[in-house]
Structures are given as structure tokens and as C-alpha cells.
Design an enzyme around this catalytic site. Structure first.
Site, mmCIF file in Angstrom:
data_model
loop_
_atom_site.group_PDB
_atom_site.id
_atom_site.type_symbol
_atom_site.label_atom_id
_atom_site.label_comp_id
_atom_site.label_asym_id
_atom_site.label_seq_id
_atom_site.Cartn_x
_atom_site.Cartn_y
_atom_site.Cartn_z
ATOM 1 N N ASP A 112 -39.020 -2.570 18.325
ATOM 2 C CA ASP A 112 -37.602 -2.429 18.009
ATOM 3 C C ASP A 112 -37.122 -3.547 17.097
ATOM 4 O O ASP A 112 -36.907 -4.675 17.528
ATOM 5 C CB ASP A 112 -36.798 -2.428 19.312
ATOM 6 C CG ASP A 112 -35.338 -2.095 19.109
ATOM 7 O OD1 ASP A 112 -34.911 -1.969 17.943
ATOM 8 O OD2 ASP A 112 -34.609 -1.963 20.111
ATOM 9 N N ASP A 164 -32.797 -0.522 11.873
ATOM 10 C CA ASP A 164 -33.007 -0.551 13.313
ATOM 11 C C ASP A 164 -33.929 0.569 13.785
ATOM 12 O O ASP A 164 -33.535 1.734 13.774
ATOM 13 C CB ASP A 164 -31.643 -0.440 13.989
ATOM 14 C CG ASP A 164 -31.718 -0.389 15.494
ATOM 15 O OD1 ASP A 164 -32.737 -0.855 16.039
ATOM 16 O OD2 ASP A 164 -30.772 0.116 16.121
#
Length: 513
Positions: A294, A107
Site C-alpha cells: 500500500d 495510492d
């Protein structure tokens, strides 16, 4: 998944996806895992999304904070990723000695590593995922420091520990990570991953923990301070994707990367230019917007005003905003007249009494503010709730004026667009049979236009008459000066191979293959 911002929301009764894993060692020293996957049940639905609570969390916690990468991945470490419904990409790591395996989301929107703890006794989700048992590791070191990570619709909590972390072929020694002892709610119960491995900057790490990526560099495990993502969006492919630590894999992109500098350490944040629908400017980011690359967000999130315009263009069904329609009915013509009179757009809503501030309120108050939740009928209540609706209407009318639309057409357009306000849960359905008629949506980064075709921004589940389609766009409103902010998640990164250049503090995009 950003450490402060997001969580994975899923529909109930998600069945498990089975994988057959093949391990292979390359002669260049990299390590790959070949994956096969069974066909998904089209009745299962999953999408990472932002809801009103997620927006509130991001508003509260968002910090006010020479290109030579090489042409191959020969000296890099490669970690394969699994793809679940184009909505979750995750890979395998191990913690401890001997190694205990976990699946994690890599992430770039957070910076901590966490997995469920063997001491997690009272959260149901812990019983459905791998748990770290410190007593079984000879390299475990106790920290004792408490930890909590807050997400939009919940949180995890636990304590910090130290141990060896294995990522591909790399073994990171004495890595600080969080053992989660509490994972409330359904979010993590039905998730396909056990935990998260954050690849953001240390500035947003909970407890100021040193991220795994930093320790890879400090311990000399990789030579070049860069990592790259390839997310496979081909539903028929057995490969989910790949993350390469220490370089890029030229097989997964074509052409040259377009690089933009990181403007604020924490998230991988950069400046973004105009957003276009079918080649036409929305006018919203003409003076610039901020964006974040992201990998932990499945969809592509942006300001409600523009997402509503996209929803109308692609026929996505959201939630009717009565406040939006009220503002348009009462003030739409006035806003149009003021714009035609060349009144400064940012001051219009304060001039007609709907906004308390002169151009500083920003469209990004959010859909939750558009609806007067407490049904107050006071003039101040109407003003506070009507302000963001008014500011959205200004943006919409401006976009139509640029296209030389008639006044009648403009009024009809903004009434119609109120019907396409994004769902507070973030998910909007589209008609699968209309994909060929939907427009291209484009984003300007580093002076280059990056296109997304309908088949690239719509999540399609199943085939034929049972197919379900979900818009890849969801609303997220961050007020100035930190916003407007766009989150370019897997919908965007699936189309464009993404390089995170830590050494030069820049992000690069090239068309993925």
C-alpha cells in the site's frame, strides 16, 4: 491511503515545504520532473498512522474479496514523486482542458480519483488546496451522481464528474472522478497533497467508478499492464521517487523481483509468511498471514501482538495497557503451564474463561478491546476485554518457549511487553541514539526473507540534539477470517522496489537502489 481504511494524521503547525521543479523531456518519450527540496524544520512532525477509529473502519469496510515485464522503461510513462518527510509521496496530475494542476497521492490502497471541487465552500481545507473548476474546462461532462468516501477519522463527500486527466505524458479521456465538496477536520487541511489517485482494483472503487489505471489500458495509452514504484528514502536526495506506468526502471532496483500472486482482488493483497525480530521467529505468521502492498500508508501496520513485541525490541514507548498487565498477573503462569502441557494454543484462552469462543476469536480484536473503556466490573465485561490480551500473551509466551527461555524470564518478558503496547494513535517514539543497537525486523514473502534495518524502519526528523525519531511500526488488528492482516506501506516499499503486475495479478519486490 486505502479508500476505506486510512487517513493522514499530522501534528499541528506543520510548515510548508518548498519545491523547485525542473521539467525535462526524455528522448524515449517519457516525461520526468526533477525536484529539489529545502531542509525540513526538525520541529515539524508528520506521520500517516492508524488509530483506533481507523482500525474500526477497516474492520467494517474491508471487502471479503508468466512474468515478462520487460527490463526497461523506454515505452513507459514516468511520473516523479515528491517526498515529504518520508511520510507522504505525491506527484502532479492535471484535470480538464486546459489542464488544471493538482498534487495527488498515488495510492495502491484505494481505487478512486478525487480532488477538491470549486464548489467546496464550507470546508476550510478547500481554501488551502487547488480546486477543480468545471466551468473552465471544455472537456468537462456532468455526472450528477453523489459520492462519499469514508476514512477512519472522517470522510469526504461530493459528486462524480467526467473530464480528461493528464498523468505525465498520458491524457486519459472521459475519466470519472470525484469532486470533493466536503473535507471536514484537520486531516486534509495540513496535508501536502490536494487529492488521491487510486491504483487498486475496481472491486473497491466507490460508485464502481472505473479507475484511472484501467482507462490507461482500455484507451491503449500503455502497452504493458504493469506499473512500479520507487520511493526514495534518502533524506539528502532531491528526488522524492518515481512511479512508472507500463514497465519498470532498472536503475531503481538490483537483482530479481520476488513475485507473489494476488490472493484477493480489491487491494493488492497476497500471502505472507513469518515475521522475524533479530532473526528469531515471532511465531505469529507461522501458518501464514495476509498482507497488502500500500503506497498510501506511510508506516508498516500489523497485529498488535507482534507490533508490541517489535516495540519492546526497539525500545519504542507506547501506552501502558492496564488490562494487559491484569491478565498477565492473574493468568500468565496458567497460560505458561498449559502451553508446557502442549494444550492447543488457540483453545487456551477459552479454557481459562477469558474468551467466549474456542479458537475463533483471533488475537486481532485490537488494542481498543484490550482496555475496558466503560470500566465495567462484570465478569462478562472482564472476559470480553481480557480475551485479546490473553491471546496476545499466548503468542508472546510461545515465542519465548521457542527460544528455550526460563519460566521466570518468560513471565518477566510478558510483563515488560505490556509496557510496550502500541499507542492508540499509532505513533511510538524511539531513542535516536539507540538506532545502532536496534534489531533487524524481517518479513517472509514468497519464501524469501526481506530485512528492514533500524535506519529503514525509523522515521528520523532533524539531526543532532534536536532530532526526533518515530517507530515505523503501528498496530492494526483485523480479525479472522480476513485477518491477521499486514499493511506494507512506504516504510517497506522504500526499501524494496515494488512492481504491481496487473496482467498477471501479482506483486513483486526487489531491493531498491
Amino acid at each position: 491511503m486505502g479508500v476505506y481504511t486510512r487517513t493522514v494524521a499530522v501534528s499541528l503547525f506543520v510548515s510548508f515545504l518548498l519545491f523547485f521543479t525542473v521539467f525535462s523531456q526524455r528522448n524515449d518519450g517519457t516525461f520526468r520532473v526533477g525536484l529539489k527540496k529545502l531542509k525540513l524544520d526538525p520541529n515539524n512532525r508528520l506521520a500517516t498512522r492508524f488509530g483506533s477509529k481507523q482500525e474500526e473502519a477497516l474492520r467494517s469496510f474491508l471487502p471479503s474479496y508468466n512474468n515478462n515485464l520487460g527490463s526497461d522503461s523506454g515505452d513507459a510513462d514516468i511520473v516523479p514523486l515528491k517526498n515529504y518527510l518520508d511520510a507522504q509521496y505525491y506527484g502532479e496530475i492535471a484535470i480538464g482542458t486546459p489542464p488544471q494542476k493538482f498534487t495527488v497521492i498515488f495510492d495502491t490502497g484505494s481505487s478512486n480519483l478525487w480532488v477538491p471541487s470549486g464548489k467546496c465552500f464550507f470546508s476550510l481545507s478547500c481554501f488551502f488546496h487547488a480546486k477543480f473548476k468545471s466551468s473552465r474546462s471544455s472537456t468537462y461532462k456532468k455526472s450528477g451522481k453523489r459520492a462519499a468516501i469514508h476514512y477512519g477519522s472522517g470522510s469526504i463527500s461530493g459528486f462524480f464528474s467526467y473530464d480528461a486527466v493528464t498523468v505525465g505524458d498520458l491524457v486519459v479521456k472521459d475519466q470519472e472522478f470525484i469532486e470533493a465538496t466536503s473535507e471536514p477536520g484537520l486531516t486534509f487541511l495540513v496535508a501536502k497533497f490536494d487529492g488521491l489517485l487510486g491504483l487498486g482494483f475496481q472491486e473497491i472503487a466507490v460508485g464502481n467508478a472505473t479507475p484511472v489505471w484501467y482507462n490507461m489500458l482500455k484507451q491503449g495509452l500503455i502497452e504493458r499492464p504493469v506499473f512500479s514504484f520507487w520511493l526514495n528514502r534518502d533524506p539528502k536526495s532531491e528526488e522524492g521517487g518515481e512511479i512508472v506506468f507500463g514497465g519498470v526502471d532498472p536503475k531503481h532496483f538490483k537483482g530479481e523481483h520476488t513475485y507473489v500472486p494476488v490472493t484477493q482482488r480489491g487491494y493488492w493483497q497476497f500471502d505472507m509468511g513469518e515475521v522475524l525480530i533479530a532473526g528469531e521467529s515471532t511465531g505469529y505468521c507461522g501458518s501464514g498471514c495476509s498482507a497488502i502492498a500500500d503506497s498510501g500508508t506511510s508506516l508498516l501496520a500489523g497485529p498488535t501482538a507482534v507490533i508490541a513485541m517489535i516495540n519492546k525490541a526497539i525500545g519504542a514507548s507506547g501506552v501502558v495497557s492496564q488490562q494487559c498487565k491484569t491478565v498477565v498477573d492473574q493468568y500468565g503462569q496458567t497460560i505458561l503451564d498449559l502451553l508446557l502441557a502442549e494444550t492447543q494454543p488457540k483453545k487456551i484462552c477459552s479454557q481459562i474463561g477469558l474468551c467466549a469462543f474456542d479458537g475463533t476469536h483471533g488475537v486481532s480484536m485490537g488494542i481498543e478491546s484490550v482496555v475496558d473503556k466503560e470500566n465495567t466490573r462484570s465478569s462478562s465485561g472482564l472476559r470480553d476485554a481480557g480475551c485479546p490480551a490473553c491471546e496476545m500473551a499466548v503468542v508472546w509466551i510461545q515465542s519465548q518457549l521457542r527460544q528455550n527461555m526460563t519460566q521466570e524470564r518468560i513471565v518477566n518478558y510478558i510483563n515488560e511487553i505490556c509496557e510496550r503496547m502500541p499507542s492508540p494513535n499509532g505513533e511510538s517514539a524511539v531513542d535516536c541514539s539507540q538506532l545502532s543497537k536496534m534489531p533487524t525486523v524481517s518479513f517472509t514473502i514468497g519464501g524469501k526473507v526481506f530485512d528492514l534495518a533500524p535506519e529503514e524502519y525509523v522515521l528520523k526528523i532533524g539531526e543532532g540534539p534536536v532530532a526526533q525519531c518515530i517507530s515505523g511500526f503501528t498496530a492494526l488488528d483485523i480479525p479472522p477470517p480476513r485477518g491477521p492482516l499486514w499493511i506494507l506501506g512506504d516504510v517497506f516499499m522504500g526499501k524494496y522496489h515494488t512492481v504491481f503486475d496487473f496482467g498477471n495479478e501479482q506483486v513483486g519486490f526487489a531491493e531498491a537502489v
